[in-house]
Scaffold this motif. Structure first.
Motif, short mmCIF file in Angstrom:
data_model
loop_
_atom_site.label_atom_id
_atom_site.label_comp_id
_atom_site.label_asym_id
_atom_site.label_seq_id
_atom_site.Cartn_x
_atom_site.Cartn_y
_atom_site.Cartn_z
N PHE A 155 0.86 -1.18 0.00
CA PHE A 155 0.00 0.00 0.00
C PHE A 155 0.89 1.22 0.00
CE2 PHE A 155 -2.72 -3.13 2.19
CZ PHE A 155 -3.83 -3.06 1.38
N LEU B 2 5.62 -2.42 9.07
CA LEU B 2 5.64 -3.03 7.75
C LEU B 2 6.04 -2.00 6.69
CD1 LEU B 2 2.50 -5.30 7.97
CD2 LEU B 2 4.88 -5.89 8.32
N ALA C 267 2.35 -5.05 3.10
CA ALA C 267 1.35 -5.74 3.90
C ALA C 267 1.39 -7.25 3.72
CB ALA C 267 -0.04 -5.20 3.58
N VAL D 80 3.49 0.37 2.63
CA VAL D 80 3.32 -0.67 3.63
C VAL D 80 3.44 -2.01 2.91
CG1 VAL D 80 1.77 -1.66 5.34
CG2 VAL D 80 1.73 0.80 4.89
N SER E 125 -3.14 -9.81 14.89
CA SER E 125 -3.69 -8.66 14.18
C SER E 125 -2.59 -7.86 13.50
CB SER E 125 -4.45 -7.81 15.21
OG SER E 125 -4.69 -6.55 14.67
N GLY E 126 -2.80 -7.47 12.27
CA GLY E 126 -1.80 -6.70 11.53
C GLY E 126 -0.86 -7.55 10.70
N SER E 127 -1.10 -8.88 10.68
CA SER E 127 -0.17 -9.72 9.94
C SER E 127 -0.52 -9.83 8.46
CB SER E 127 -0.08 -11.11 10.58
OG SER E 127 -1.36 -11.67 10.72
N GLY E 128 -1.61 -9.22 8.03
CA GLY E 128 -1.92 -9.18 6.61
C GLY E 128 -3.00 -10.16 6.17
N LYS E 129 -3.72 -10.74 7.13
CA LYS E 129 -4.73 -11.74 6.78
C LYS E 129 -5.87 -11.13 5.97
CE LYS E 129 -5.63 -12.56 11.13
NZ LYS E 129 -4.84 -11.51 11.79
N THR E 130 -6.36 -9.98 6.45
CA THR E 130 -7.46 -9.33 5.74
C THR E 130 -7.03 -8.94 4.33
OG1 THR E 130 -8.41 -8.51 7.79
CG2 THR E 130 -9.00 -7.33 5.79
N THR E 131 -5.80 -8.48 4.22
CA THR E 131 -5.31 -8.07 2.90
C THR E 131 -5.32 -9.26 1.94
OG1 THR E 131 -3.92 -6.49 4.05
CG2 THR E 131 -3.44 -6.87 1.74
#
Ligand SMILES: Nc1ncnc2c1ncn2[C@@H]1O[C@H](COP(=O)(O)OP(=O)(O)O)[C@@H](O)[C@H]1O
Ligand code: SF4
Ligand SMILES: [Mg+2]
Lengths: 316, 368
Positions: free
Chosen positions: B22, B297, B38, B36, B58-64
């Motif tokens: 990003f 990141l 991600a 970022v 949280s923040g490890s990029g799963k949603t991405t």
């Protein structure tokens, strides 16, 4: 949530859905004292425009022998220097003035929605083009431009229609910017993204997912525009850019001015239309503020009792 | 549940070396544009009737990852394959809509993923209409009721006119799942579907998804930060850390013999997997494992991104990115501890026995 119009809660299969909707709108219009005040004033003028002429026993353009008379039983608000009945002019004038302001505000709001939502939602090239148009209209000085156009216009096209068009095109750009910003912030909301990822059509997302959620902003923008169109309409006509043989609040002021009513002490001639315009604009401004307050709870001045109750809740 | 037979099937959706950056706007003039990082080099495959869990804090990029697979946005690089064909990211419009007909996303937060101004019927009717599954209002009503029954929102006739604010979190998430099913997809990407829900109803939703997985032969990507629920629901587990995949394999293998120090850390703070049900009822550990958090990141650590937190970090870990090492059939990890080609590795036997112990000791220390 910027929803002032809370989703109407249909009590299971309501047989009289129409009544529920009216009830909800009324409830919404009286959400706070500002909106209640504004609504009352607006309703008063609407009733005046609809039913006032039934009370007037003279045509607003008919001459009589009572020249320049102060208010009396025969002429409730007095007469002009040509003997026209001012009450009749006022109530007939309310029709045209309200109608011109209303239609221009509706047209302007439609432009605001189209430009604001489409540019905010699509972004990219569409946004660049639409934003450019918005900005051009934003820097055009609306009122002076309108005056210039209207003063060059030939007499036979001067009148309510020309003024409506001018008002529409000089009043939409600011609201479009506001709606564009609102749409930008809605675009990445979860429910919009989930509609998008479930395959929904873009126009449907704009008008069925986003628009209902910013409807209170649209409403407030509409009312704000209405204030402008009413005021600017009167200003145009006062300057003689309307059809001066028609009676409206603006042309009443135009004639009062050109016949030097003020110098002659004819207060009954210019005060009624002046008060009407001011009162209507004040009422609409109340309404506008009230809607903003509902739409944006941060503006709400909480009553001390409520604050105290909330404090208690936090402590508990 | 876990047999290799399933693997002989063709994957329905694959991600191959996906990357996502990003760009971030830096207003300072002259500064180099930053981004970022991600997601880095993510590869996974989803099979019909099978769930793959993507686990990470949280923040490890799963949603991405899920959003790239749902084509909410395009990967910076890498391929997405649907039924073996590369997806052409440039084709949008009708092609994208056709893709979405098959791949549906369930959002994390059911309180924001439903539009407050629309009722349940509207939410479910739209995919039915858009994808042409229902031709008229009568068919819409029939199918909406069928969908509500499928997600156990009964009596369906009552829920059909409800608005989101009249529903509980669990009911909303069922509506969201029903909406995903309305498209009749082959793949469902569920992004932490239970994390926002009350602990008492998490198990119900997991059981619902389990049933749908089997009945509809759905390929599930199940994203979670809770490794216990991953094991409960998914056949395969992929562990993600700071945008990179660090370990993957059959759920039982990964849970019983975790290889990567990060997986071991996750498990050491997770409750006993035998007591999953109890955990699900009592509340999973939402706490992030000890020893720091996910690094920035924007400028991620060189080499193995886990090295600042790793109890076994070696010199090489700071320099090189560990490659994928197969530690057992179908079970791999990206860690130099298991990389036979690296000379200065530690003996693997030491790790397996002691790593969990070490991590636990560390955890206790920090708790003091
Ligand atoms: N649209 C975005 N723009 C910039 N950074 C993003 C965006 N989406 C996610 N990120 C960043 O990417 C990283 C991974 O986020 P995410 O995929 O949401 O992780 P997870 O779902 O595992 O919690 C985070 O550092 C987040 O800040
Ligand atoms: S590669 Fe090195 S730093 Fe990374 S997890 Fe393995 S041992 Fe730890
Ligand atoms: Mg997430």
């Amino acid at each position: 949530m910027a929803t002032a119009l809370q989703p109407v809660t249909p009590e299971q299969q309501n047989p009289v859905a129409g009544i529920t909707i009216v009830h909800n709108i009324l409830k919404w219009l009286t959400s706070n004292w500002k909106m209640t005040t504004g609504t009352c004033i607006l309703v008063f003028f609407i009733l005046m425009a609809i039913f006032g002429p039934l009370l007037a026993h003279m045509s607003p353009t008919a001459f009589s022998n009572d020249l320049f008379q102060p208010p009396s039983a025969a002429h409730w608000l007095g007469t002009t220097s040509k003997g026209e009945d001012i009450f009749a002019q006022l109530v007939y004038g309310a029709r045209i003035s309200l109608l011109v302001g209303f239609i221009a505000a509706i047209g302007s709001t439609i432009l605001q929605i189209l430009f604001g939502l489409l540019s905010g939602y699509f972004g990219g090239l569409v946004d660049n083009i639409l934003s450019f148009v918005i900005n051009v209209f934003l820097i055009l000085p609306g009122l002076p431009l309108g005056i210039a156009i209207a003063s060059f216009a030939p007499n036979n096209i001067k009148g309510p229609i020309l003024i409506t068009i001018l008002l529409t095109f000089t009043s939409w750009s600011y609201g479009a910017r506001v709606l564009r910003a609102q749409t930008l912030s809605m675009r990445s909301r979860d429910f919009v993204e989930s509609a998008r990822s479930s395959g929904e059509w873009p126009l449907r997302i704009i008008f069925f997912e986003i628009l209902p959620n910013i409807i209170s902003v649209v409403a407030s923008s509409f009312v704000g525009t209405f204030v402008y169109t009413i005021g600017a309409d009167v200003a145009f006509e006062f300057l003689g850019l309307g059809n001066v043989s028609q009676s409206t609040w603006g042309t009443m002021l135009f004639w009062a001015q050109s016949q030097q009513a003020m110098l002659a002490g004819g207060w009954w001639w210019f005060i009624p239309p002046g008060v009407c315009v001011s009162l209507l604009c004040a009422g609409l401004a109340f309404l506008n503020n009230g809607i903003d307050e509902v739409a944006n709870p941060r503006l709400r001045v909480e009553s001390k009792r409520k604050l105290a109750r909330r404090k208690k809740e936090v402590v508990a | 549940m876990n047999n290799f037979m399933d693997h002989e099937q063709q994957p329905v959706l694959e991600a191959v070396h996906l990357h996502k950056e990003f760009p971030i706007n830096q207003m300072k003039l002259g500064s180099r544009s930053a981004s970022v990082h991600a997601v880095e080099d993510t590869t996974l495959a989803l099979y019909p009737g099978r769930a793959t869990a993507l686990v990470g804090e949280s923040g490890s990029g799963k949603t991405t990852v899920a959003r790239m697979l749902a084509r909410v946005y395009d990967p910076t690089s890498g391929e997405i394959r649907f039924r073996g064909n590369d997806v052409n990211y440039k084709k949008r419009g009708a092609a994208l809509r056709d893709y979405r007909r098959h791949i549906q996303l369930v959002f994390q937060d059911p309180f924001s993923s439903l539009n407050p101004v629309h009722n349940v019927r509207y939410h479910l009717s739209r995919p039915l209409r858009v994808f042409g599954h229902a031709k008229n209002e009568r068919e819409v009503t029939e199918q909406v009721i069928e969908l509500l029954n499928k997600v156990s929102l009964t009596p369906a006739e009552q829920f059909i006119t409800k608005y989101p604010h009249q529903l509980s979190g669990g009911q909303r998430q069922r509506v969201a799942i029903a909406r995903a099913l309305a498209a009749r997809p082959e793949v469902v990407l569920a992004d932490e579907p239970v994390s926002m829900l009350d602990v008492s109803i998490r198990l119900d939703i997991l059981n619902l998804m389990e049933r749908l997985k089997i009945e509809e032969r759905l390929a599930f990507l199940f994203i979670t930060h809770d490794i216990a629920s991953a094991r409960y629901f998914a056949e395969d587990i992929l562990v993600m850390y700071a945008g990179q995949m660090v370990e993957g394999g059959l759920s039982d293998d990964v849970i019983q013999a975790p290889k990567h120090p990060y997986t071991q850390l996750l498990l050491s703070v997770a409750p006993d997997p035998q007591r999953v049900e109890q955990v699900m009822n009592e509340g999973a550990n939402d706490a992030v494992p000890a020893r720091g958090e996910i690094p920035s990141l924007i400028r991620p650590p060189q080499g193995c991104r886990f090295h600042p937190r790793c109890p076994h970090a070696m010199a090489i870990c700071k320099e090189k990115v560990p490659g994928r090492t197969e530690v057992a059939p179908g079970h791999w990890t990206n860690c130099f501890l298991y990389d036979q080609s690296e000379a200065d590795r530690k003996p693997a036997s030491f790790i397996q026995a002691d790593a969990i112990h070490n991590a636990k000791a560390l955890q206790k220390e920090e708790a003091k």
